[in-house]
Design a protein around this motif. Sequence first.
Motif, PDB file in Angstrom:
ATOM      1  N   LEU A  41       0.749  -1.356   0.062  1.00 52.55           N
ATOM      2  CA  LEU A  41       0.114   0.060  -0.027  1.00 52.55           C
ATOM      3  C   LEU A  41       0.838   1.311   0.002  1.00 52.55           C
ATOM      4  CD1 LEU A  41      -2.937   1.033   0.071  1.00 52.55           C
ATOM      5  CD2 LEU A  41      -2.779   1.060   2.542  1.00 52.55           C
ATOM      6  N   LEU A  44       2.075   1.821  -3.462  1.00 53.13           N
ATOM      7  CA  LEU A  44       1.262   2.389  -4.261  1.00 53.13           C
ATOM      8  C   LEU A  44       1.187   3.995  -4.129  1.00 53.13           C
ATOM      9  CD1 LEU A  44      -1.429  -0.497  -4.268  1.00 53.13           C
ATOM     10  CD2 LEU A  44      -0.047   0.433  -6.229  1.00 53.13           C
ATOM     11  N   VAL A  45       1.268   4.268  -2.843  1.00 55.56           N
ATOM     12  CA  VAL A  45       0.870   5.755  -2.776  1.00 55.56           C
ATOM     13  C   VAL A  45       2.304   6.540  -2.993  1.00 55.56           C
ATOM     14  CG1 VAL A  45       0.754   7.456  -0.567  1.00 55.56           C
ATOM     15  CG2 VAL A  45      -0.829   5.524  -0.656  1.00 55.56           C
ATOM     16  N   GLY A  48       1.992   6.904  -6.714  1.00 61.22           N
ATOM     17  CA  GLY A  48       0.875   7.877  -7.057  1.00 61.22           C
ATOM     18  C   GLY A  48       1.635   9.377  -6.919  1.00 61.22           C
ATOM     19  N   MET A  51       3.785   9.644  -9.960  1.00 63.84           N
ATOM     20  CA  MET A  51       2.915  10.027 -11.032  1.00 63.84           C
ATOM     21  C   MET A  51       2.451  11.555 -11.170  1.00 63.84           C
ATOM     22  SD  MET A  51       0.471   6.676 -11.588  1.00 63.84           S
ATOM     23  CE  MET A  51      -0.775   7.334 -12.720  1.00 63.84           C
ATOM     24  N   MET A  52       2.214  12.139 -10.211  1.00 63.27           N
ATOM     25  CA  MET A  52       1.890  13.618 -10.165  1.00 63.27           C
ATOM     26  C   MET A  52       2.854  14.207 -10.584  1.00 63.27           C
ATOM     27  SD  MET A  52      -1.462  13.610  -9.505  1.00 63.27           S
ATOM     28  CE  MET A  52      -1.893  15.088  -9.578  1.00 63.27           C
ATOM     29  N   SER A  55       3.499  13.975 -14.154  1.00 65.62           N
ATOM     30  CA  SER A  55       2.657  14.473 -14.861  1.00 65.62           C
ATOM     31  C   SER A  55       2.637  15.940 -14.985  1.00 65.62           C
ATOM     32  CB  SER A  55       1.031  14.085 -14.241  1.00 65.62           C
ATOM     33  OG  SER A  55       0.830  14.950 -13.261  1.00 65.62           O
ATOM     34  N   ILE A  58       5.601  16.460 -17.662  1.00 63.45           N
ATOM     35  CA  ILE A  58       4.825  16.253 -18.894  1.00 63.45           C
ATOM     36  C   ILE A  58       3.807  17.349 -19.402  1.00 63.45           C
ATOM     37  CG2 ILE A  58       3.499  14.596 -20.398  1.00 63.45           C
ATOM     38  CD1 ILE A  58       4.712  12.402 -18.733  1.00 63.45           C
ATOM     39  N   GLY A  59       3.130  18.051 -18.385  1.00 62.14           N
ATOM     40  CA  GLY A  59       2.430  19.297 -18.548  1.00 62.14           C
ATOM     41  C   GLY A  59       3.232  20.268 -19.043  1.00 62.14           C
ATOM     42  N   ALA A  60       4.165  20.312 -18.419  1.00 57.91           N
ATOM     43  CA  ALA A  60       5.253  21.592 -18.935  1.00 57.91           C
ATOM     44  C   ALA A  60       5.961  21.369 -20.314  1.00 57.91           C
ATOM     45  CB  ALA A  60       6.220  21.970 -17.721  1.00 57.91           C
ATOM     46  N   LEU A  62       4.501  19.758 -22.495  1.00 53.75           N
ATOM     47  CA  LEU A  62       3.184  19.906 -23.556  1.00 53.75           C
ATOM     48  C   LEU A  62       3.086  21.323 -23.869  1.00 53.75           C
ATOM     49  CD1 LEU A  62       0.461  17.168 -22.403  1.00 53.75           C
ATOM     50  CD2 LEU A  62       2.058  17.379 -24.452  1.00 53.75           C
ATOM     51  N   VAL A  63       2.893  22.233 -23.095  1.00 54.98           N
ATOM     52  CA  VAL A  63       2.878  23.739 -23.107  1.00 54.98           C
ATOM     53  C   VAL A  63       4.166  24.028 -24.108  1.00 54.98           C
ATOM     54  CG1 VAL A  63       2.847  25.995 -22.063  1.00 54.98           C
ATOM     55  CG2 VAL A  63       1.780  23.971 -20.674  1.00 54.98           C
ATOM     56  N   MET A  66       3.771  22.268 -27.607  1.00 56.81           N
ATOM     57  CA  MET A  66       2.428  22.623 -28.455  1.00 56.81           C
ATOM     58  C   MET A  66       2.352  24.354 -28.946  1.00 56.81           C
ATOM     59  SD  MET A  66      -0.226  19.789 -27.280  1.00 56.81           S
ATOM     60  CE  MET A  66      -1.583  19.941 -28.593  1.00 56.81           C
ATOM     61  N   GLY A  67       3.031  24.855 -27.881  1.00 57.24           N
ATOM     62  CA  GLY A  67       3.073  26.249 -27.750  1.00 57.24           C
ATOM     63  C   GLY A  67       4.152  26.771 -28.989  1.00 57.24           C
TER      64      GLY A  67
END
Lengths: 218, 77
Positions: A41, A44-45, A48, A51-52, A55, A58-60, A62-63, A66-67
């Motif tokens: 357990l 898994l935490v 998690g 993963m955040m 993410s 990866i979000g940065a 993508l900006v 795609m920008g």
Amino acid sequence: MSRETPVEGTSRPESPSENARDRPSRYELPQDIRPMSNARLGILVLLGAEMMLFSGLIGAFLVFRMGNITWPPPSHIDIQLPRAVTGINTAFLLLSGWTMFQALRAIQKDQVKQLRNWLLLTGALGVLFLGIQGSEWAQLIRSGMTLQSGVYGGIFYVLIGCHAVHVIGAVMWLVIVLVMAMAGRFSASRHVGVEICTIYWIFVVALWPMLYALVYLA
Amino acid sequence: MRLVFWGVVLMLVVLIVPTCLEACPACKDLKEPIGRGFNSSIFFMMAMPFTVVALIGGSVFYHYRRASKNRDRTDTP
């Protein structure tokens, strides 16, 4: 009081062949009413949270990706990422995921020697991956792509470097598990250390093809 | 009666003043590339907490079910 010290009146008769490490601690619930171990357990935490973290990175990416109308940006148009070598390196890392899974299967069958061999092979593949990554980075830095050379270099080194740090951490964890396996600390009935190390290793392995596709191929 | 009258007037004013409003704070202007980049990034990151919760919850549920089945099998004479 030590963890394994029996409390008066609660000790149970044991056969001479029973290994002390195979016996559950008095703080643990019996296996049949414990659906998931605390260690599993916990990992898994942790995954998690990992993963955040990825993410966000990866979000940065993508900006920036795609920008920009052109990618790489005009300032880095002459720099080619080593796609073929990294593709082969990806195959090595995926293979290490399979060997790690085989290590877990070996200890589930109580094959301690096989466990050591598979762990050694997994560690070697992890070190090979890091070595190839390091040589690629050296080549890229020589060709002028650094952390400060622009947004392309910055996001590349942060994203790929963050994954490389995780691989280093996973290799260090694997070495600890290997040392414990050599000391005979694992058995078919008691191998949670191998299990959570396998989960972490497979997370690191499964993350890489996504990063490779996103950063090198997209 | 006066309340209904002013209510109708207010509704007419709202209907005849065509002001564009952004209902979703996550949606950016998609005409510019940077807007598309922010949009993709926001939606990707918005999906991630649900993925994490589903992963952890699914794993706990799977292990709970497996332990229940094992217990039932052991209890059956």
